[in-house]
Design an enzyme around this catalytic site. Structure first.
Site, PDB file in Angstrom:
ATOM      1  CG  ASP A   1      -2.277  92.916  21.976  1.00  0.00           C
ATOM      2  OD1 ASP A   1      -1.238  92.226  21.974  1.00  0.00           O
ATOM      3  OD2 ASP A   1      -3.264  92.666  21.253  1.00  0.00           O
TER       4      ASP A   1
ATOM      5  CG  HIS B   1      -6.314  90.808  17.199  1.00  0.00           C
ATOM      6  ND1 HIS B   1      -7.098  89.821  17.746  1.00  0.00           N
ATOM      7  CD2 HIS B   1      -5.650  90.225  16.167  1.00  0.00           C
ATOM      8  CE1 HIS B   1      -6.914  88.694  17.071  1.00  0.00           C
ATOM      9  NE2 HIS B   1      -6.037  88.909  16.106  1.00  0.00           N
TER      10      HIS B   1
ATOM     11  CB  CYS C   1      -8.501  89.316  14.036  1.00  0.00           C
ATOM     12  SG  CYS C   1      -8.513  87.578  13.645  1.00  0.00           S
TER      13      CYS C   1
ATOM     14  CD  GLN D   1       1.465  91.277  15.178  1.00  0.00           C
ATOM     15  OE1 GLN D   1       2.594  91.154  14.687  1.00  0.00           O
ATOM     16  NE2 GLN D   1       0.541  90.361  15.020  1.00  0.00           N
TER      17      GLN D   1
ATOM     18  CE  LYS E   1      -0.142  87.000  17.286  1.00  0.00           C
ATOM     19  NZ  LYS E   1      -0.604  86.587  15.978  1.00  0.00           N
TER      20      LYS E   1
HETATM   21  C1  LIG Z   1      -2.157  92.538  18.067  1.00  0.00           C
HETATM   22  C2  LIG Z   1      -2.681  91.160  18.324  1.00  0.00           C
HETATM   23  N1  LIG Z   1      -3.290  90.894  19.480  1.00  0.00           N
HETATM   24  C3  LIG Z   1      -3.770  89.682  19.776  1.00  0.00           C
HETATM   25  C4  LIG Z   1      -3.665  88.652  18.866  1.00  0.00           C
HETATM   26  C5  LIG Z   1      -4.234  87.321  19.228  1.00  0.00           C
HETATM   27  O1  LIG Z   1      -3.235  86.377  19.316  1.00  0.00           O
HETATM   28  P1  LIG Z   1      -3.606  84.856  19.618  1.00  0.00           P
HETATM   29  O2  LIG Z   1      -4.456  84.396  18.492  1.00  0.00           O
HETATM   30  O3  LIG Z   1      -2.296  84.177  19.686  1.00  0.00           O
HETATM   31  O4  LIG Z   1      -4.331  84.849  20.918  1.00  0.00           O
HETATM   32  C6  LIG Z   1      -3.051  88.876  17.640  1.00  0.00           C
HETATM   33  C7  LIG Z   1      -2.954  87.792  16.644  1.00  0.00           C
HETATM   34  O5  LIG Z   1      -2.736  87.998  15.480  1.00  0.00           O
HETATM   35  C8  LIG Z   1      -2.535  90.157  17.355  1.00  0.00           C
HETATM   36  O6  LIG Z   1      -1.934  90.433  16.198  1.00  0.00           O
END
Ligand SMILES: Cc1ncc(COP(=O)(O)O)c(C=O)c1O
Length: 401
Positions: free
Chosen positions: A190, A113, A356, A193, A216
């Protein structure tokens, strides 16, 4: 067992098919109630007051942190609350990234992301390091041979997501961490997901840094988590500066508070933390085995139904075992934004865009996709509704063109 849909007011009282939980999941009654109760009964500024209400707010905040620590199998001091995964990723890139030196390498997967990619771009530029990427194979999975090759550069940091937010590909995080550690790299995972779908044990995985967003995983927006091994947090400089993260402030110098306060400047989101604790309780009550069973069945069904549509192009691994909850697809000859708008008119909510993850999409020769994501309140009827709406979109578009 309770009917899970009934636990989610926004889902239960509407007929739409909400297929965007990867962006944000809906909140169950228990989370809404816990946050409401907190604001009605215990709300005050934590850590600062000696009066009983402030102590209650402090306790609520501390209990929430302990819950997150237990959930991840970490220690209280190793859990830093942030606004979201993005802030947690920025914290690591800014703070741990400050140890980078000219000539160092940072290695990320190409399926990350932007919130992983962009902070490390800046950290690498600031400190003269090089940012490298692990390629994908042609089955929408990470190319582990390429990873092995890239490890010869001895990266200081490897950044990887547990599950791609575009492809739904599940990465073998344990193996990746072991391989990265064998060359001395620290690993930042991270789990945004996967956290609502699968438990993550930081000790078993031996992860150095872990991040996720509460929203999420059925918690409110505005609260996220950074886990980091205690010795790393101790060594790292603070990220944001201000109240609550200090010990003594002199005119020219400051000493910092012990962990985890050192990384939590200013007034924190106690209501969000309470919601997060309740969301974890909710998930644990259902049980991750049950969650897996429901969601695996749904993903299998969605894969099969979409594959039957000849006008739909899907982007997922052929290896169903490595595929979780998220499916990107396009309708041949129709822009994904048009598709998503037509689906919306039929009460089917999917995401359209680059999610993103522009470097990933570019590597696949795509600009954007439609994306559906499944959660424990979805049903096969939601997927049937999607399929009907896709047929409608295809027919409508080519009739009116
Ligand atoms: C894999 C992953 N990392 C980070 C994020 C960022 O999340 P946030 O916008 O809640 O900071 C997302 C958001 O879709 C994501 O899918």
């Amino acid at each position: 067992m309770k009917n899970l849909r009934d636990e989610f007011p926004l889902i239960a009282k509407n007929k739409f098919a909400y297929l965007d939980s990867s962006a944000t999941s809906q909140q169950p009654k228990c989370v809404l109630k816990a946050v409401d109760d907190y604001y009605k009964k215990s709300h005050a500024n934590p850590h600062r007051g000696t009066y009983c209400l402030s102590v209650e707010a402090t306790n609520a905040y501390d209990f929430s942190r302990q819950k997150v620590a237990d959930f991840l199998n970490a220690h209280f001091e190793e859990i830093v609350f942030t606004k979201n995964a993005t802030e947690a990723l920025n914290l690591v890139a800014f703070s741990y990234g400050s140890f980078l030196k000219k000539g160092d390498h940072v290695l990320l997967s190409l399926m990350e992301h932007h919130s992983m990619i962009v902070p490390w771009q800046r950290a690498c530029k600031t400190h003269g390091a090089t940012l490298d990427y692990i390629k994908l194979n042609n089955n929408f999975e990470l190319d582990l041979d390429d990873f092995e090759k890239q490890l010869r550069k001895k990266p200081k940091i490897v950044g990887i997501s547990s599950v791609s937010n575009v492809l739904g590909t599940k990465n073998n995080v344990k193996q990746i961490i072991e391989m990265a550690h064998s060359v001395g790299a620290k690993v930042l995972v991270d789990i945004s997901q996967s956290i609502a779908h699968e438990k993550f044990d930081v000790e078993k995985m031996d992860a150095d840094f872990v991040v996720f967003s509460g929203h999420k995983m059925y918690a409110p927006m505005g609260v996220g988590v950074l886990f980091a091994k205690e010795e790393l947090l101790e060594a790292m400089p603070p990220f944001l500066l201000g109240g609550d993260m200090i010990e003594y402030v002199y005119e020219q110098e400051t000493t910092f508070a012990p962990l985890p306060q050192k990384f939590e400047a200013g007034t924190q989101n106690v209501g969000g933390a309470v919601g997060l604790k309740t969301a974890i309780n909710f998930l644990e009550e259902i049980g991750f085995d049950k969650i897996k069973e429901i969601e695996t069945e749904l993903t299998k069904y969605a894969r099969a139904e979409l594959k039957k549509l000849k006008f739909v192009e899907c982007y997922f691994t052929s290896n169903a075992k490595n595929h979780e909850n998220v499916i990107s697809f396009n309708l041949k000859g129709i822009h994904p934004h048009d598709v998503a708008s037509i689906l919306d008119s039929k009460g089917v909510f999917v995401r359209a865009g680059n999610h993103c993850a522009q470097p990933l999409l570019r590597s696949l020769g795509l600009n954007s996709t439609c994306r559906l994501s499944l959660s424990l309140y979805n049903t096969k009827q939601d997927i049937d509704k999607l399929v009907e709406a896709l047929k409608y979109a295809y027919e409508m578009f080519f009739k009116t063109k």
